[in-house]
Design a protein around this motif. Structure first.
Motif, short mmCIF file in Angstrom:
data_model
loop_
_atom_site.label_atom_id
_atom_site.label_comp_id
_atom_site.label_asym_id
_atom_site.label_seq_id
_atom_site.Cartn_x
_atom_site.Cartn_y
_atom_site.Cartn_z
N UNK A 88 0.82 -1.21 0.00
CA UNK A 88 0.00 0.00 0.00
C UNK A 88 0.86 1.27 0.00
N UNK A 89 2.05 1.20 0.56
CA UNK A 89 2.87 2.41 0.70
C UNK A 89 3.23 3.04 -0.64
N UNK A 111 3.64 -3.51 17.24
CA UNK A 111 4.42 -3.55 16.00
C UNK A 111 3.60 -3.25 14.75
N UNK A 112 4.30 -2.69 13.80
CA UNK A 112 3.78 -2.56 12.45
C UNK A 112 4.59 -3.53 11.59
N UNK A 113 3.91 -4.21 10.69
CA UNK A 113 4.57 -5.13 9.76
C UNK A 113 4.24 -4.63 8.35
N UNK A 114 5.26 -4.19 7.64
CA UNK A 114 5.09 -3.70 6.27
C UNK A 114 5.56 -4.79 5.32
N UNK A 115 4.65 -5.23 4.46
CA UNK A 115 5.00 -6.21 3.43
C UNK A 115 4.83 -5.48 2.10
N UNK A 126 11.65 2.10 2.62
CA UNK A 126 10.66 1.68 3.62
C UNK A 126 11.19 1.93 5.02
N UNK A 127 12.43 1.52 5.27
CA UNK A 127 13.03 1.69 6.59
C UNK A 127 13.15 3.17 6.95
N UNK A 128 13.58 4.00 6.02
CA UNK A 128 13.70 5.44 6.27
C UNK A 128 12.35 6.07 6.58
N UNK A 146 10.06 -12.09 -3.42
CA UNK A 146 9.45 -10.99 -4.17
C UNK A 146 8.96 -9.84 -3.30
N UNK A 147 9.14 -9.90 -1.98
CA UNK A 147 8.62 -8.85 -1.10
C UNK A 147 9.54 -8.63 0.09
N UNK A 148 9.58 -7.37 0.55
CA UNK A 148 10.27 -7.03 1.78
C UNK A 148 9.28 -7.18 2.93
N UNK A 149 9.76 -7.63 4.06
CA UNK A 149 8.97 -7.68 5.27
C UNK A 149 9.73 -6.86 6.31
N UNK A 150 9.21 -5.66 6.58
CA UNK A 150 9.85 -4.76 7.54
C UNK A 150 8.98 -4.69 8.79
N UNK A 151 9.61 -4.89 9.93
CA UNK A 151 8.92 -4.87 11.21
C UNK A 151 9.50 -3.73 12.03
N UNK A 152 8.63 -2.95 12.67
CA UNK A 152 9.07 -1.85 13.52
C UNK A 152 8.12 -1.72 14.71
N UNK A 153 8.60 -1.05 15.75
CA UNK A 153 7.83 -0.92 16.98
C UNK A 153 7.43 0.53 17.24
#
Length: 162
Positions: A88-89, A111-115, A126-128, A146-153
């Motif tokens: 979605x981003x 947590x947020x999980x961005x796929x 995404x991380x920035x 085929x996808x990044x999985x970014x996890x942040x708190x």
């Protein structure tokens, strides 16, 4: 079908836990999230953006539709233990705005999980973006080709985590 077992391991199950899945394509992951919540009396809310959706048919799954990629999704403050943002981003006209909504709707220390599809955004972008909006402990997990999985708190007393 992708192996989503590692994604399910990210969810801290507790009675009445609430998850939010913000996506342009509700699919087998949405179904697995719903099944994962079944035994704890949890709730899954779907914030659906234009796309093809297969909505899990359970009474504890609620879906709301956004008309376009300029509209925000609706969510109450400090309501969810985990927010998933899937592909979605890159599509949303105001990606910072929807990440701020995600930040506000998360409980503290949640947590947020961005796929995100690898062809649409870089891992660094995404991380920035997550760090800019006061998410902490940003980490990318190698799960899919085929996808990044970014996890942040969202951390209590850090940034905007009040």
């Amino acid at each position: 079908m992708k192996d989503y077992s590692q994604i399910l391991e990210l969810i801290k199950l507790s009675p009445s836990v609430k998850l939010l899945d913000v996506t342009s394509h509700a699919d087998e992951l949405s179904e697995l999230l719903a099944q994962h919540l079944m035994d704890v009396g949890g709730r899954l809310d779907l914030a659906l953006y234009p796309g093809e959706h297969i909505i899990p048919q359970y009474d504890f799954v609620k879906a709301s539709q956004s008309k376009d990629y300029k509209s925000p999704f609706r969510a109450l403050p400090r309501d969810y233990a985990t927010v998933f943002m899937r592909d979605i981003l890159d599509k949303h006209a105001f990606n910072e705005r929807i990440l701020k909504i995600a930040y506000t709707t998360l409980l503290n220390a949640s947590e947020i999980v961005v796929i995100q599809d690898k062809t649409s955004m870089t891992q660094e972008a995404i991380e920035e973006l997550l760090e800019k909006l006061d998410f902490r402990a940003v980490n990318t997990i190698e799960m899919f080709d085929d996808a990044y999985v970014c996890v942040a708190k969202k951390m209590h007393m850090w940034g905007n985590g009040l």
